[in-house]
Motif scaffolding. Structure first.
Motif, PDB file in Angstrom:
ATOM      1  N   LEU A 139      30.858  38.185  55.484  1.00 54.06           N
ATOM      2  CA  LEU A 139      31.827  37.085  55.019  1.00 54.06           C
ATOM      3  C   LEU A 139      32.939  37.225  55.170  1.00 54.06           C
ATOM      4  O   LEU A 139      33.658  38.762  55.286  1.00 54.06           O
ATOM      5  CB  LEU A 139      31.405  37.407  53.044  1.00 54.06           C
ATOM      6  N   PRO A 140      33.797  36.780  55.205  1.00 54.02           N
ATOM      7  CA  PRO A 140      35.085  36.551  55.845  1.00 54.02           C
ATOM      8  C   PRO A 140      36.039  37.256  54.416  1.00 54.02           C
ATOM      9  O   PRO A 140      35.085  37.345  53.398  1.00 54.02           O
ATOM     10  CB  PRO A 140      35.375  35.014  55.577  1.00 54.02           C
ATOM     11  N   ASP A 141      36.905  37.719  55.256  1.00 57.07           N
ATOM     12  CA  ASP A 141      38.070  38.892  54.169  1.00 57.07           C
ATOM     13  C   ASP A 141      38.783  37.322  53.999  1.00 57.07           C
ATOM     14  O   ASP A 141      39.411  36.908  53.538  1.00 57.07           O
ATOM     15  CB  ASP A 141      39.026  39.741  55.179  1.00 57.07           C
ATOM     16  N   ALA A 142      38.491  37.774  52.220  1.00 55.14           N
ATOM     17  CA  ALA A 142      39.389  36.855  50.780  1.00 55.14           C
ATOM     18  C   ALA A 142      39.525  38.422  49.650  1.00 55.14           C
ATOM     19  O   ALA A 142      38.251  38.838  48.665  1.00 55.14           O
ATOM     20  CB  ALA A 142      38.019  35.795  50.459  1.00 55.14           C
ATOM     21  N   PRO A 143      40.357  38.501  49.900  1.00 57.52           N
ATOM     22  CA  PRO A 143      40.702  39.313  48.932  1.00 57.52           C
ATOM     23  C   PRO A 143      40.545  39.516  47.171  1.00 57.52           C
ATOM     24  O   PRO A 143      40.011  40.318  45.929  1.00 57.52           O
ATOM     25  CB  PRO A 143      42.778  39.864  48.826  1.00 57.52           C
ATOM     26  N   ARG A 147      32.878  39.480  46.761  1.00 59.64           N
ATOM     27  CA  ARG A 147      32.002  39.747  47.701  1.00 59.64           C
ATOM     28  C   ARG A 147      32.071  40.095  49.250  1.00 59.64           C
ATOM     29  O   ARG A 147      31.621  40.061  49.931  1.00 59.64           O
ATOM     30  CB  ARG A 147      31.294  37.949  47.913  1.00 59.64           C
ATOM     31  N   THR A 148      33.564  39.842  49.747  1.00 61.89           N
ATOM     32  CA  THR A 148      33.654  40.182  51.104  1.00 61.89           C
ATOM     33  C   THR A 148      33.361  41.454  51.649  1.00 61.89           C
ATOM     34  O   THR A 148      33.085  42.785  50.770  1.00 61.89           O
ATOM     35  CB  THR A 148      35.262  40.868  50.842  1.00 61.89           C
ATOM     36  N   GLY A 149      33.361  41.610  52.706  1.00 64.60           N
ATOM     37  CA  GLY A 149      32.817  42.538  53.334  1.00 64.60           C
ATOM     38  C   GLY A 149      30.565  42.666  53.560  1.00 64.60           C
ATOM     39  O   GLY A 149      30.059  42.958  54.207  1.00 64.60           O
ATOM     40  N   GLN A 150      30.233  41.464  52.701  1.00 62.06           N
ATOM     41  CA  GLN A 150      28.608  41.754  52.604  1.00 62.06           C
ATOM     42  C   GLN A 150      28.144  40.410  53.787  1.00 62.06           C
ATOM     43  O   GLN A 150      28.578  39.906  54.191  1.00 62.06           O
ATOM     44  CB  GLN A 150      28.301  40.956  50.747  1.00 62.06           C
ATOM     45  N   LYS A 151      27.536  40.798  53.904  1.00 66.63           N
ATOM     46  CA  LYS A 151      26.428  39.701  55.072  1.00 66.63           C
ATOM     47  C   LYS A 151      25.270  38.711  54.444  1.00 66.63           C
ATOM     48  O   LYS A 151      24.522  39.360  53.227  1.00 66.63           O
ATOM     49  CB  LYS A 151      25.804  40.588  55.990  1.00 66.63           C
ATOM     50  N   TRP A 152      25.997  38.075  54.687  1.00 71.34           N
ATOM     51  CA  TRP A 152      25.161  36.962  53.596  1.00 71.34           C
ATOM     52  C   TRP A 152      23.749  35.682  55.023  1.00 71.34           C
ATOM     53  O   TRP A 152      24.172  35.493  56.428  1.00 71.34           O
ATOM     54  CB  TRP A 152      25.818  35.538  53.566  1.00 71.34           C
ATOM     55  N   THR A 153      22.899  36.136  55.341  1.00 66.83           N
ATOM     56  CA  THR A 153      21.670  35.116  56.110  1.00 66.83           C
ATOM     57  C   THR A 153      22.764  33.280  56.306  1.00 66.83           C
ATOM     58  O   THR A 153      23.421  32.880  54.624  1.00 66.83           O
ATOM     59  CB  THR A 153      20.555  35.030  55.582  1.00 66.83           C
ATOM     60  N   ALA A 154      21.924  32.637  56.334  1.00 64.94           N
ATOM     61  CA  ALA A 154      22.318  31.490  57.150  1.00 64.94           C
ATOM     62  C   ALA A 154      21.700  30.613  55.773  1.00 64.94           C
ATOM     63  O   ALA A 154      23.019  29.684  55.042  1.00 64.94           O
ATOM     64  CB  ALA A 154      22.214  30.798  57.821  1.00 64.94           C
ATOM     65  N   ARG A 155      20.376  30.849  55.003  1.00 67.00           N
ATOM     66  CA  ARG A 155      20.125  29.982  54.086  1.00 67.00           C
ATOM     67  C   ARG A 155      20.495  30.979  52.550  1.00 67.00           C
ATOM     68  O   ARG A 155      20.359  29.609  52.546  1.00 67.00           O
ATOM     69  CB  ARG A 155      18.371  30.990  54.221  1.00 67.00           C
ATOM     70  N   ARG A 156      21.572  31.758  52.813  1.00 67.27           N
ATOM     71  CA  ARG A 156      21.795  32.058  51.153  1.00 67.27           C
ATOM     72  C   ARG A 156      22.769  31.472  51.232  1.00 67.27           C
ATOM     73  O   ARG A 156      23.651  30.631  50.425  1.00 67.27           O
ATOM     74  CB  ARG A 156      22.440  33.397  51.953  1.00 67.27           C
ATOM     75  N   ALA A 157      23.841  31.056  52.536  1.00 66.42           N
ATOM     76  CA  ALA A 157      24.734  30.110  52.508  1.00 66.42           C
ATOM     77  C   ALA A 157      24.825  28.934  52.227  1.00 66.42           C
ATOM     78  O   ALA A 157      25.047  28.086  51.178  1.00 66.42           O
ATOM     79  CB  ALA A 157      25.785  30.455  53.921  1.00 66.42           C
ATOM     80  N   LEU A 158      23.609  28.183  52.757  1.00 65.02           N
ATOM     81  CA  LEU A 158      23.091  26.888  52.304  1.00 65.02           C
ATOM     82  C   LEU A 158      22.141  26.687  50.447  1.00 65.02           C
ATOM     83  O   LEU A 158      22.579  25.897  49.865  1.00 65.02           O
ATOM     84  CB  LEU A 158      21.853  26.686  53.345  1.00 65.02           C
ATOM     85  N   LEU A 159      21.927  27.917  50.513  1.00 60.07           N
ATOM     86  CA  LEU A 159      22.093  27.686  48.720  1.00 60.07           C
ATOM     87  C   LEU A 159      23.319  27.932  48.070  1.00 60.07           C
ATOM     88  O   LEU A 159      23.146  27.399  47.170  1.00 60.07           O
ATOM     89  CB  LEU A 159      21.113  28.832  48.667  1.00 60.07           C
ATOM     90  N   HIS A 160      23.950  28.491  48.547  1.00 60.11           N
ATOM     91  CA  HIS A 160      25.231  28.667  47.764  1.00 60.11           C
ATOM     92  C   HIS A 160      25.509  27.528  48.070  1.00 60.11           C
ATOM     93  O   HIS A 160      26.449  27.597  46.566  1.00 60.11           O
ATOM     94  CB  HIS A 160      26.410  29.874  48.688  1.00 60.11           C
TER      95      HIS A 160
END
Length: 185
Positions: A139-143, A147-160
């Protein structure tokens, strides 16, 4: 492994979420779409603009990773300045984000809906063609985001995207009912 059925299900659920949101603007004038009938500063046209932009950003993330969603600051400005509201200058992306939530004088509901339809078409194309929905991106850095620093799958981004669209459809239901008594069907 991503199946065509999974892709079809994601596309269908996102379409349902969009329909719930878009339905709250059926039959409105531009003036009504820009009205803020609650104590909130939210308006229906602004919600559509925001959700279209949010969907567009997350689908770029699905394809390009975190480099597609950046939060660069002007030289000499820190996140502490931004978060405290004391920055001498604000980045254009932040100004644009704030403007998404309001109908600007040049905005029309028809144009906002048309843009959202274009975003939806591009999203469907991405969902159909991205090689693997299990691919991960940091995930992009956003203070402001824990969730900053986590990794998301493309699937998780779509569910979001689906979840956020439904969340804003709920906001829109309240705005529409307050505006003219119309309730979602």
């Amino acid at each position: 492994m991503t199946t065509d059925t999974e892709r079809d299900d994601l596309i269908a659920e996102l379409a349902d979420a969009r329909a719930a949101l878009l339905g709250t603007t059926d039959g409105l004038t531009d003036e009504q779409a820009g009205a803020t009938p609650t104590v909130s500063a939210l308006c229906l046209g602004g919600l559509l603009k925001h959700v279209a932009s949010m969907e567009e950003n997350w689908l770029r993330f699905v394809v390009e990773g975190s480099s597609a969603v950046r939060y660069d600051l002007p030289e000499g400005v820190t996140w502490a300045d931004i978060l405290a509201g004391t920055a001498r200058e604000y980045p254009q992306w932040m100004i644009d984000h704030q403007n998404e939530f309001a109908m600007q004088p040049s905005d029309t509901l028809a144009a906002i809906r048309a843009r959202y339809a274009d975003v939806a078409k591009r999203s469907e194309d991405v969902i159909r063609t991205v090689p693997d929905l299990s691919v991960t991106h940091p995930l992009p850095d956003a203070p402001w985001d824990a969730r900053t620093g986590q990794k998301w799958t493309a699937r998780r981004a779509l569910l979001h995207v689906i979840a956020e669209t439904y969340q804003h459809a709920g906001h829109a239901d309240i705005l529409r009912e307050t505006l003219d008594g119309q309730k979602a069907t």
